[in-house]
Scaffold this motif. Structure first.
Motif, PDB file in Angstrom:
ATOM      1  N   SER A  57       0.844  -1.192   0.000  1.00 44.39           N
ATOM      2  CA  SER A  57       0.000   0.000   0.000  1.00 44.39           C
ATOM      3  C   SER A  57       0.880   1.242   0.000  1.00 44.39           C
ATOM      4  N   LEU A  59       0.457   5.671   0.572  1.00 43.05           N
ATOM      5  CA  LEU A  59      -0.421   6.731   1.054  1.00 43.05           C
ATOM      6  C   LEU A  59       0.084   8.070   0.539  1.00 43.05           C
ATOM      7  N   LYS A  61      -1.330  12.481  -0.030  1.00 47.73           N
ATOM      8  CA  LYS A  61      -2.276  13.488   0.434  1.00 47.73           C
ATOM      9  C   LYS A  61      -2.209  14.709  -0.455  1.00 47.73           C
ATOM     10  N   PRO A  97      -6.396   9.148   7.018  1.00 50.91           N
ATOM     11  CA  PRO A  97      -6.120   8.095   6.035  1.00 50.91           C
ATOM     12  C   PRO A  97      -7.333   7.197   5.818  1.00 50.91           C
ATOM     13  N   TYR A 127      -6.720  12.400   1.846  1.00 52.61           N
ATOM     14  CA  TYR A 127      -5.735  11.327   1.763  1.00 52.61           C
ATOM     15  C   TYR A 127      -6.147  10.328   0.682  1.00 52.61           C
ATOM     16  N   ARG A 129      -5.119   6.532  -0.835  1.00 56.79           N
ATOM     17  CA  ARG A 129      -4.389   5.290  -0.585  1.00 56.79           C
ATOM     18  C   ARG A 129      -4.562   4.352  -1.776  1.00 56.79           C
ATOM     19  N   GLU A 131      -3.848   0.441  -2.800  1.00 56.04           N
ATOM     20  CA  GLU A 131      -3.605  -0.832  -2.137  1.00 56.04           C
ATOM     21  C   GLU A 131      -3.533  -1.953  -3.152  1.00 56.04           C
TER      22      GLU A 131
END
Length: 638
Positions: A57, A59, A61, A97, A127, A129, A131
């Motif tokens: 994953s 992350l 922003k 998140p 945010y 993400r 994955e």
């Protein structure tokens, strides 16, 4: 956050420590996990990233400046082919998140997948993400990620001057302008008509903030307080609540419609109060919520001209109020043609709702570093502003409880008369003092509106507590039959020590038990010394024990048991009244009779033998005072 409702610590002579208390500790904990080095995405600039098998994953922003009405994220895998060549999941979430239940889209093929977040909160991070599934391929996947912010046009402000616009700049670029944006990743760029939706881009009118006191702020609009609402567009106002200073009060909003401005048209003015981002009201079904955003809706019309909204303990930040006038009858409305509605707007921040009304008191409370205001309701009333009467006491019950608590103190009148007849004038003065201040203290201490205070509440409470303890003190000391000088010294010493103890802790257990046990110790010592000297139980007469001491002790013991184990907040009104009557009745039994002298006895006989005071006490206590004086001679000679 719940309203705070308090109950009084003590009423009458209630003390802490008479029974076991249930002690508990409520300790809320907030665990903050701060993510460091989260990659910042530049709006409109694609960023090429990779996902390795050991790190499934990533992350990112992006900061959302003001006047942004949509955030869209696009992802496309690089160098992948086939229907399952891009097994990635894209998630979006504002302020924190993303979790498993956040907005998401699954990307399968090589074509770009897109996820949108409408009406994101202004001035916060969104945010993103990416994955890889836990059972995905064990290979490195390359992808390109691009985030776009769709903002309302700002003709008077450049892009660089929009609040928060520089937050998405890489540090290497500083505040330099961005290069031209490349074409969209795999999707067609939206046309000009689709990028500027009018329903989200109305100008925001600021308000003037005027701070008056703690949690007392008025918001004034320019050229107000009346607001003209044309049929073609709404009016949007911004209310700024400061952190810490404004979170502990009540945000109030009032709308009043000017009916004379409607020109006989069926106009309804709707208001929508939202936090951090304004929400437009549609022309058809009027709602104040959209997907992840929910607000407070209120309306005024010719039939209901005034509307009020109160938000206890509001969130800090910027609140937006959107006002719009629509015509027709619900549930569907249409845009008005020529009617310009006029409403009077009043917004303010206050400590409590309507100052808690007649059945409550607004109190300023502090818990650690948090300051807030809350209503302390009484007489069974509840609610934010003490307006919930579901469990409230009726006026008749309040009047009855007040009369019971006040008139039950009249039971001190017989002990006062008995004390005066027995020449215990000082003791009678203490009983009168107790009766007077207990009556008016309970008249001032009532939880409802049947309240009468002749002086400050704290003074009445102190005098009531002092009088109650002094009544116990002087009664027990009088039963000991000490020398007059010793008795007067103990009276004065007891008054000073009791005043000091009540000033230290008015509701302490030992403020009641300490003086009582000490006085009982003096009484037991005096009676024991006399019994040893005379070799006879004191008091010697069985009539005194049977008809006075035993009943008085039983009545006083019953009063203490009721007070300590039976009296509760629900039965306080009648149990405490019974306590008044029992304590006053026990004084009438326990107060010793007047010491008598035999005036017919020869002066020489009274002067010989034991002391004068002892002879007076013995002839009365033994019950041997008769028509003759022979009995006195035999007593003094013994």
């Amino acid at each position: 956050m719940l309203p705070v409702q308090h109950s009084k610590v003590a009423k009458g002579m209630q003390c802490k420590g008479l029974q076991d208390e249930c002690q508990y500790l409520l300790q809320p904990q907030l665990i903050i996990r701060r993510l460091l080095d989260v990659a910042v995405l530049v709006p409109g600039r694609p960023s090429e990233q990779t996902l390795c098998p050991h790190n499934r994953s990533a992350l990112f922003k992006v900061f959302v400046p003001s006047f942004t009405y949509r955030v869209s994220a696009q992802l496309v895998c690089v160098g992948a082919r086939g229907a399952f060549a891009c097994p990635l999941t894209l998630r979006l979430r504002p302020k924190a998140p993303p979790l498993h239940n956040s907005s998401s889209v699954t990307c399968g093929g090589a074509s770009a997948c897109q996820l949108e977040l409408p009406l994101p909160p202004w001035g916060h991070w969104v945010y993103v993400r990416v994955e890889m599934p836990s059972r995905g391929p064990s290979r490195t996947i390359r992808f390109q990620l691009c985030v776009r912010l769709q903002e309302c046009p700002q003709p008077s402000l450049s892009r660089a001057l929009v609040p928060g616009a520089a937050m998405n700049m890489p540090q290497s670029l500083g505040n330099q302008p961005l290069p031209p944006e490349p074409p969209s990743l795999g999707t067609h760029t939206e046309g000009a008509g689709a990028t500027s939706p009018p329903e989200h881009c109305w100008p925001v009118r600021p308000t003037l903030r005027n701070e008056l006191d703690t949690f007392s702020v008025h918001f004034y609009i320019f050229f107000g307080p009346s607001v003209a609402l044309p049929p073609e567009r709404p009016a949007v106002f911004a209310l700024r609540l400061l952190p810490v200073l404004d979170s502990g009060g009540v945000l109030s909003l009032e709308l009043q419609l000017n009916v004379s401005s409607l020109h006989q048209e069926n106009v309804t003015v709707f208001g929508c109060l939202t936090h951090e981002v304004p929400l437009s009201l549609g022309d058809a079904a009027v709602t104040c919520s959209k997907e992840t955003l929910a607000g407070f809706l209120l309306s005024v019309s010719a039939t209901s001209r005034v509307a009020r909204l109160r938000v206890p303990f509001p969130q800090t930040g910027t609140w937006f109020l959107t006002l719009r006038s629509l015509c027709g009858v619900g549930p569907r409305f249409v845009r008005c043609r020529n009617a310009t509605a006029e409403v009077r707007l009043r917004t303010f921040l206050s400590p409590c709702v309507d100052d808690c009304g007649p059945y409550g008191q607004c109190k300023l409370l502090r818990t650690h570093n948090y300051l807030y205001a809350a209503c302390e309701c009484k007489a069974g009333w509840r609610g934010w502003g003490c307006t919930d009467s579901a469990d409230a006491l009726t006026y008749g019950f309040q009047l009855l409880s007040t009369l019971l608590l006040c008139l039950s103190n009249l039971m001190f009148l017989p002990p006062v008369v008995l004390a005066v007849r027995s020449r215990y004038v000082l003791e009678a003065a203490v009983y009168v003092f107790t009766m007077f201040f207990s009556t008016f203290y309970h008249a001032c201490d009532q939880p409802g509106i049947v309240v009468f205070c002749i002086m400050d509440y704290d003074v009445l409470q102190f005098c009531d507590f002092l009088g109650s303890l002094m009544s116990v003190w002087v009664t027990v000391i009088a039963m000991a039959r000490l020398q007059p000088v010793v008795k007067q010294v103990l009276y004065l010493l007891g008054a000073m020590l009791l005043s000091m103890a009540l000033q230290l802790d008015r509701h302490g257990l030992w403020n009641l038990l300490g003086p009582s046990l000490f006085a009982l110790g003096i009484l037991a010592t005096a009676w024991t010394v006399r019994s040893v000297r005379r070799r006879h139980c004191y008091p010697p007469t069985w009539r005194r024990w049977l008809f006075f001491l035993c009943p008085g002790s039983l009545i006083a013991g019953s009063a203490v048991l009721l007070y300590a184990f039976v009296e509760t907040q629900d039965n306080y009104f009648y149990i405490h009244s019974i306590w008044h009557m029992l304590i006053a009745g026990s004084v009438g039994f326990l107060l010793p009779p007047r010491a008598k002298t035999d005036h017919r006895a020869p002066p020489g006989v009274r002067a010989r033998g034991c002391g004068y005071q002892l002879c007076i006490n013995e002839q009365e206590e033994l019950g041997l005072v008769g028509p003759g004086g022979a009995a006195v001679s035999s007593i003094c000679a013994s």
